[in-house]
Design a protein around this motif. Structure first.
Motif, PDB file in Angstrom:
ATOM      1  N   ARG A 104      -3.591  -0.428   6.066  1.00 10.55           N
ATOM      2  CA  ARG A 104      -3.919   0.954   6.446  1.00 10.55           C
ATOM      3  C   ARG A 104      -2.751   1.516   7.244  1.00 10.55           C
ATOM      4  N   ASN A 105      -2.519   2.792   7.054  1.00  8.12           N
ATOM      5  CA  ASN A 105      -1.621   3.471   7.982  1.00  8.12           C
ATOM      6  C   ASN A 105      -2.235   4.788   8.410  1.00  8.12           C
ATOM      7  N   ASN A 106      -1.995   5.128   9.651  1.00  5.65           N
ATOM      8  CA  ASN A 106      -2.475   6.366  10.253  1.00  5.65           C
ATOM      9  C   ASN A 106      -1.263   7.165  10.709  1.00  5.65           C
ATOM     10  N   PRO A 164       0.811  -1.223   0.000  1.00  8.87           N
ATOM     11  CA  PRO A 164       0.000   0.000   0.000  1.00  8.87           C
ATOM     12  C   PRO A 164       0.841   1.269   0.000  1.00  8.87           C
ATOM     13  N   MET A 165       0.265   2.334  -0.557  1.00 11.92           N
ATOM     14  CA  MET A 165       0.859   3.656  -0.403  1.00 11.92           C
ATOM     15  C   MET A 165       0.950   3.957   1.086  1.00 11.92           C
ATOM     16  N   SER A 166       2.011   4.623   1.495  1.00 13.21           N
ATOM     17  CA  SER A 166       2.193   4.802   2.933  1.00 13.21           C
ATOM     18  C   SER A 166       3.019   6.044   3.214  1.00 13.21           C
ATOM     19  N   GLY A 167       2.830   6.572   4.411  1.00 12.65           N
ATOM     20  CA  GLY A 167       3.471   7.802   4.861  1.00 12.65           C
ATOM     21  C   GLY A 167       2.606   8.427   5.925  1.00 12.65           C
ATOM     22  N   THR A 168       2.584   9.745   5.990  1.00 15.00           N
ATOM     23  CA  THR A 168       1.789  10.424   7.005  1.00 15.00           C
ATOM     24  C   THR A 168       0.364  10.705   6.546  1.00 15.00           C
ATOM     25  N   GLY A 169       0.057  10.396   5.286  1.00 16.92           N
ATOM     26  CA  GLY A 169      -1.320  10.558   4.815  1.00 16.92           C
ATOM     27  C   GLY A 169      -1.399  11.018   3.384  1.00 16.92           C
ATOM     28  N   GLY A 189      -3.353  12.178   9.024  1.00 18.52           N
ATOM     29  CA  GLY A 189      -3.698  11.637   7.717  1.00 18.52           C
ATOM     30  C   GLY A 189      -3.734  10.124   7.742  1.00 18.52           C
ATOM     31  N   HIS A 190      -4.134   9.555   6.613  1.00 18.29           N
ATOM     32  CA  HIS A 190      -4.182   8.099   6.505  1.00 18.29           C
ATOM     33  C   HIS A 190      -4.079   7.671   5.051  1.00 18.29           C
ATOM     34  N   ASN A 191      -3.729   6.421   4.847  1.00 16.25           N
ATOM     35  CA  ASN A 191      -3.849   5.715   3.569  1.00 16.25           C
ATOM     36  C   ASN A 191      -4.471   4.360   3.869  1.00 16.25           C
ATOM     37  N   SER A 192      -5.319   3.887   2.986  1.00 16.06           N
ATOM     38  CA  SER A 192      -5.833   2.533   3.151  1.00 16.06           C
ATOM     39  C   SER A 192      -5.955   1.865   1.793  1.00 16.06           C
TER      40      SER A 192
END
Length: 965
Positions: A450-452, A122-127, A516-519
């Motif tokens: 998911r990342n938050n 998944p795309m990831s980072g701070t959002g 932020g988030h990515n899921s």
């Protein structure tokens, strides 16, 4: 059934260590009639026994990573000769937000697909991110990294343009393994340590592996390296010889602040020129002002600039806690269930100079802390600010003064902190069944990730509150800064008591908090096997379908959203999209065992996709491998319309103000040809005599939901040679690549938009010409609010050749391996929206890293019964500063013309490992053995060098141990 060959072994050997010049476990040759396990190679979903695919693949093994003392994947990938340009990592202080990326071919991390165990990460980072954060994959849990140096959109979908990085985890590990490593620089900083434990166990019908990893890295400061302790500039002639001299400069955001004396006519021509002053003590003169002296001086960049390197990190600190799980259970001989789980908690930090907000307000004439007030604080404290120079400080010297900008050293450096939690869960079923006299492998799976993220910036300034502290109509002398607005004297430093400063700093400063988030949610099914037999062998195929949904958000701090924080206004980003896809892949044996043709195979694949954002389309490829004999193979592949779908930030990025440099075509329009469209259109829009007053225009930057995908045509061709029988153990691969990307996503600069609009037949405000609806003009004619959104408007082209030579042999009772990996870049062109072409080969840039023409790694491994040693030389070619190479800067204008050239750089790395027993191994090594310092050049990116390309910290050592039970 495919069988292995001598050439297949050569391919394996060329692949293993092809990305690193390092040791690898030798792959044994198989007899021609021996059946071996079929495996899936990155770039294809069809399992096969040989690795001789139509696409070049390099492998970084776990041993390679150990030999180099690698603790972060991005470090390993950055050393590959096929990577270039800019990629984030701990080497980036300004703007990295702790993320780690890989940049294949220099085409951008967003155009490199990252897989874990063959599935999209998944795309990831701070959002709301557009690329993968490689920090989420622990090095100690990696079995190998397969790097496909070719496009693969037909097989994997979006993003696989520059290449594919497939990280294969230790899914078959048995036993218990403990890894520990510690290292630091020879300057006693940059401490870095890893602790890891891996447990693998098989049971009656299944197997599981768990891994726990802790990683910690400390910072290195720019002030602690001589080459980066001060930012150097070369745009002033300091000694009067007509040459531009190198000097220690900095930022125009000065200590003590700078601003205008509003309404004052300093040159006596009858027109106020509002002279700009540095408020003292300030700039580079922080000594107390002598009694009876002025508390200001005319602003000078050379005299007053601020050395922002003094507070900034060179390499940034980070810590991670990671838990990983892999497992499978055989329900029956034909059916298994599997699961993968990954979790990472990342905490990262960066530090930069104290903030320097702009537009901080005005102190009215006569205010107590206004420097021109004749009976205010400054006169009471021994200053003599006789503005008009008549020898008397009285009411005639009083003016409004503003604070254009101020370096807020009073509240300390900006400290950036990120905490990101990322998890990924995969589960599914796989198995095999027999039909049509052959065996088919199948799989169905579900993945959720998911990342938050929370990103904080300490030491920001609320500009609205700052202005209030200079406004005596609202501030209170002696205010506590909590429920009272304190009056403050910001005009210079040291003009407030400790209590006053504490109250003022508390009132104006704040901690910015962004979230932020990515899921990602992914369903997929694949089936592969051999359909029927052709005269030259079995026809292989793979077919699959996928449904994927991506979401992302980035929520700036509320003060940023209202434009009163430390930077420009920024609005939230939030959006999602979904895609349905299907692909088919065929491996077609064409000829076999003919004169000059031991084997000829053709491969082809096609993928159909339907996005909720831009609609449907397809991509395809066709390739061939021609095995001439046991020693020589030719391969080639062409991909049509490989694609990259626009990302969530590119589509849905919140609009915000950005101030961009520009040239207005209507400035002095009366000097143009009266018959030209530009003359006629400008005559309708601006007044006679109009002349542009501001070099920057307020632009509206952000996402664009009308974006289409980037598309690329990709061609590769090469050969593989195994010289067994002539020189046993020697192999060679040579591969040419060409990538042409159309509709590349970029922002069209304001000057291009204005030029095209006013050159149109029906141009100007309200016209139908290109971009004429993208801007407005203020009452005085100045351009305002021009759209600076993402658009499909650029083109990228690159081409070159990858070489790999590998030689395995025995001598003096030892095993030796020599590996030489080289990339030559023939072309790297960018065509901008206005049609201008820039060729970046051999160019070191201001902000986009470098594209050396030659990049090479030469390595030597030698192993005895219980020990092994490794030596590597990394070469980066000489380059030319973009100021000369792209923009025609004349080196003879400089006092040192050589500063527009960058010499080649050679790095030397060495390591030694000893196996005390079958269970205990200790290794030590030194990277950058000769302490090579990164080169200086005029158009530096940061730290006076290219932070993306060169080793920043100098010589460093490490010690590691691995214990197995």
């Amino acid at each position: 059934m495919y069988t292995s060959s001598k050439l297949a072994t050569a391919v394996r050997l060329a692949m293993v260590g092809g990305a690193f010049a390092s040791a690898a476990t030798a792959v044994p040759a198989f007899a021609a009639d021996e059946e071996v396990e079929r495996i899936e190679v990155t770039g294809s979903r069809i399992k096969r026994t040989d690795l001789e695919t139509a696409s070049p693949v390099s492998i970084i093994s776990a041993q390679d990573l150990m030999d180099k003392g690698i603790t972060r994947i991005d470090d390993a990938l950055r050393q590959m000769t096929s990577t270039a340009g800019a990629a984030l990592g701990t080497n980036v202080n300004n703007g990295s937000v702790g993320k780690a990326e890989a940049n294949m071919r220099g085409l951008g991390s967003e155009r490199t697909l990252v897989l874990v165990n063959g599935r999209r990460f998944p795309m990831s980072g701070t959002g709301a991110n557009a690329s993968v954060d490689l920090n989420n994959i622990p090095v100690t849990f990696i079995k190998r990294i397969e790097v496909l140096k070719d496009g693969a959109s037909a097989v994997y979908g979006s993003d696989a343009i520059a290449g594919v990085i497939n990280v294969i985890l230790k899914d078959d590990f048995e036993g218990f393994q403990f890894d520990a490593q510690y290292g630091e620089t020879f300057e006693d900083d940059g401490e870095e340590g890893t602790l890891s434990a891996t447990l693998g166990q098989s049971f009656d019908r299944g197997h599981f592996v768990v891994n726990a990893t802790y990683y910690n890295k400390e910072e290195v400061r720019q002030a602690d390296r001589s080459y980066s302790e001060c930012p150097y500039f070369e745009f002033l002639d300091l000694d009067g010889d007509g040459k531009l001299d190198k000097f220690c400069g900095g930022s125009s955001g000065v200590i003590g602040g700078r601003g205008n004396i509003i309404g004052y006519d300093s040159d006596g021509d009858g027109t106020p020129d509002n002279p700009q002053m540095t408020w003292l003590p300030g700039g580079q003169n922080l000594d107390p002002v002598p009694a009876g002296g002025q508390s200001y001086k005319p602003y000078s960049f050379f005299e007053d600039s601020y050395n922002y390197s003094s507070a900034s990190y060179l390499e940034t600190p980070q810590s991670r806690v990671q838990l990983n799980f892999l497992g499978n259970y055989e329900i029956s001989d034909e059916l298994s269930v599997f699961a993968e789980g990954m979790y990472t908690n990342r905490r990262s930090n960066q530090q930069m100079a104290p903030t320097r907000p702009d537009g901080l307000g005005t102190s009215t004439a006569g205010s107590f802390y206004n420097p021109t007030t004749h009976d205010g604080w400054f006169s009471q404290n021994g200053f003599f600010n006789d503005v008009n120079g008549d020898g008397v400080w009285d009411e005639n010297d009083e003016y409004d003064v503003n604070m254009n900008t101020r370096r807020m050293v009073d509240i300390g450096p900006r400290q950036f902190e990120q905490e990101v939690d990322t998890y990924r869960l995969v589960t599914g079923f796989n198995g095999a069944f027999d039909a049509l006299d052959t065996t088919f492998d199948w799989e169905v799976f579900y993945q959720y990730a998911r990342n938050n993220g929370t990103a904080k910036v300490k030491g920001q300034v609320n500009k609205e509150r700052f202005a209030q502290t200079m406004d005596e109509s609202v501030c209170i002398e002696g205010g506590n800064g909590i429920d009272e607005i304190p009056c403050a004297n910001w005009f210079g430093v040291g003009h407030m008591t400790d209590d006053q400063l504490a109250a003022a700093a508390n009132y104006v400063s704040y901690t910015e908090v962004d979230t932020g988030h990515n899921s990602q949610e992914l369903y997929g099914a694949n089936i592969a096997g051999e359909i029927f037999e052709l005269p030259a062998g079995m026809l292989g195929f793979a077919f699959g379908v996928e449904h994927r949904r991506e979401t992302g958000s980035d929520n700036p701090d509320v003060l940023s959203q209202y434009g009163i924080g430390g930077g420009n206004a920024a609005l939230p980003t939030e959006g999602e999209y979904s895609v349905d896809e299907a692909y088919i892949e065929l491996a077609i044996p064409v000829l076999e065992d003919l004169p000059g043709v031991k084997r000829l195979d053709v491969t082809t694949a096609m993928r159909y996709f339907d996005y909720s954002t831009f609609g449907s389309d397809s991509t395809w490829n066709i390739g061939a491998t021609w095995e001439i004999n046991d020693n020589f193979m030719v391969r080639s592949k062409f991909t049509k319309d490989a694609f990259r779908a626009p990302s969530i930030p590119e589509l849905f990025g919140g609009n915000g103000d950005s101030y961009e440099g520009y040239t207005d075509p209507c400035s002095n329009w009366e000097d143009l040809d009266p018959a030209s469209n530009t003359y006629q259109n400008c005559m309708n829009d601006v007044a006679s005599g109009f002349e542009q007053q501001d070099g920057q225009v307020r632009a509206i930057a952000g996402g664009n939901e009308e974006l289409n995908p980037e598309v690329a045509d990709i061609f590769t061709a090469g050969f593989v040679a195994d010289f067994d029988g002539m020189v046993d153990g020697l192999s060679l691969t040579v591969d040419y690549y060409s990538i042409e990307i159309d509709d590349a996503i970029t922002s069209i600069d304001p000057t291009t938009k204005l030029n095209q609009c006013y050159a149109s037949d029906d141009g100007g405000l309200g016209g139908t010409g290109n971009y004429c609806g993208d801007f407005t003009r203020l009452a005085d004619g100045e351009v305002d609010g021009i759209l600076f959104l993402n658009e499909n408007a650029a083109k990228l082209e690159t081409a070159g050749v990858d070489f790999n030579v590998r030689y395995n042999f025995q001598a003096t009772g030892l095993d030796w391996t020599v590996s030489w990996d080289t990339t030559w870049v023939d072309k790297f062109e960018e065509t901008t929206p206005d049609g201008t072409k820039y060729d970046y080969v051999g160019v070191v840039t201001f902000g986009a890293g470098s594209t050396p023409e030659w990049k090479s790694n030469l390595g030597l491994n030698v192993a005895g019964d219980q020990w092994d040693a490794f030596y590597q030389i990394r070469y980066i070619d000489s380059m030319t500063d973009e100021a000369k190479a792209l923009f025609g800067e004349d080196p003879n204008d400089y006092a040192d013309p050589g500063n527009l050239e960058v010499d080649e750089v050679w790095y030397h790395d060495v390591s030694f490992g000893y196996n005390f027993s079958d269970n205990i191994r200790v290794q030590t090594g030194i990277n950058n053995l000769w302490d090579e310092e990164p080169p200086y050049y005029v158009s530096y990116n940061d730290s006076n060098t290219d932070i993306y390309t060169y080793d920043l910290v100098g010589r460093r050592w490490y010690l590691s141990t691995q214990i197995n039970f």
